[in-house]
Scaffold this motif. Structure first.
Motif, PDB file in Angstrom:
ATOM      1  N   PRO A   1       0.830  -1.209   0.000  1.00 19.02           N
ATOM      2  CA  PRO A   1       0.000   0.000   0.000  1.00 19.02           C
ATOM      3  C   PRO A   1       0.870   1.266   0.000  1.00 19.02           C
ATOM      4  O   PRO A   1       1.999   1.267   0.504  1.00 19.02           O
ATOM      5  N   VAL A   2       0.356   2.347  -0.558  1.00 15.32           N
ATOM      6  CA  VAL A   2       1.080   3.614  -0.614  1.00 15.32           C
ATOM      7  C   VAL A   2       1.504   4.052   0.784  1.00 15.32           C
ATOM      8  O   VAL A   2       2.627   4.512   0.994  1.00 15.32           O
ATOM      9  N   GLU A   3       0.636   3.891   1.756  1.00 19.74           N
ATOM     10  CA  GLU A   3       0.942   4.299   3.119  1.00 19.74           C
ATOM     11  C   GLU A   3       2.191   3.586   3.638  1.00 19.74           C
ATOM     12  O   GLU A   3       3.022   4.170   4.312  1.00 19.74           O
ATOM     13  N   GLN A   4       2.323   2.305   3.313  1.00 17.90           N
ATOM     14  CA  GLN A   4       3.486   1.540   3.734  1.00 17.90           C
ATOM     15  C   GLN A   4       4.730   1.995   2.971  1.00 17.90           C
ATOM     16  O   GLN A   4       5.807   2.149   3.537  1.00 17.90           O
ATOM     17  N   TYR A   5       4.599   2.250   1.680  1.00 21.33           N
ATOM     18  CA  TYR A   5       5.725   2.718   0.869  1.00 21.33           C
ATOM     19  C   TYR A   5       6.268   4.043   1.399  1.00 21.33           C
ATOM     20  O   TYR A   5       7.473   4.256   1.458  1.00 21.33           O
ATOM     21  N   LEU A   6       5.375   4.932   1.781  1.00 22.62           N
ATOM     22  CA  LEU A   6       5.790   6.249   2.256  1.00 22.62           C
ATOM     23  C   LEU A   6       6.621   6.176   3.532  1.00 22.62           C
ATOM     24  O   LEU A   6       7.320   7.128   3.869  1.00 22.62           O
ATOM     25  N   GLN A   7       6.574   5.052   4.224  1.00 21.22           N
ATOM     26  CA  GLN A   7       7.358   4.883   5.443  1.00 21.22           C
ATOM     27  C   GLN A   7       8.712   4.227   5.174  1.00 21.22           C
ATOM     28  O   GLN A   7       9.504   4.054   6.095  1.00 21.22           O
ATOM     29  N   THR A   8       9.006   3.890   3.928  1.00 23.83           N
ATOM     30  CA  THR A   8      10.274   3.233   3.599  1.00 23.83           C
ATOM     31  C   THR A   8      11.386   4.248   3.405  1.00 23.83           C
ATOM     32  O   THR A   8      11.146   5.421   3.136  1.00 23.83           O
ATOM     33  N   THR A   9      12.611   3.775   3.503  1.00 21.90           N
ATOM     34  CA  THR A   9      13.783   4.619   3.274  1.00 21.90           C
ATOM     35  C   THR A   9      13.821   5.101   1.836  1.00 21.90           C
ATOM     36  O   THR A   9      14.207   6.231   1.560  1.00 21.90           O
ATOM     37  N   PHE A  10      13.411   4.257   0.883  1.00 22.01           N
ATOM     38  CA  PHE A  10      13.442   4.633  -0.519  1.00 22.01           C
ATOM     39  C   PHE A  10      12.580   5.863  -0.769  1.00 22.01           C
ATOM     40  O   PHE A  10      12.997   6.789  -1.437  1.00 22.01           O
TER      41      PHE A  10
END
Length: 59
Positions: free
Chosen positions: A33-42
């Motif tokens: 999910p976008v929400e999870q991606y936004l929390q990544t280092t990348f």
């Protein structure tokens, strides 16, 4: 043509043809999910990319 132009143009042509980006993702790729991606280092590194509109870019 800059290297980023081809994928961008193909993406827009896909829109005209009614093809979604998700249809081009390989079946073996696990999406998040976008929400999870936004929390990544990348995503944090992408947010800090330099502004590409300065005089050294526009010529």
């Amino acid at each position: 043509m800059p290297g980023w132009s081809r994928p961008l143009i193909q993406h827009e042509i896909d829109h005209l043809d009614g093809i979604l980006y998700s249809a081009r993702i390989k079946p073996t790729v696990q999406t998040i999910p976008v929400e999870q991606y936004l929390q990544t280092t990348f995503s944090l590194r992408a947010a800090r990319l330099p502004d590409r509109t300065g005089p050294d870019v526009d010529g």
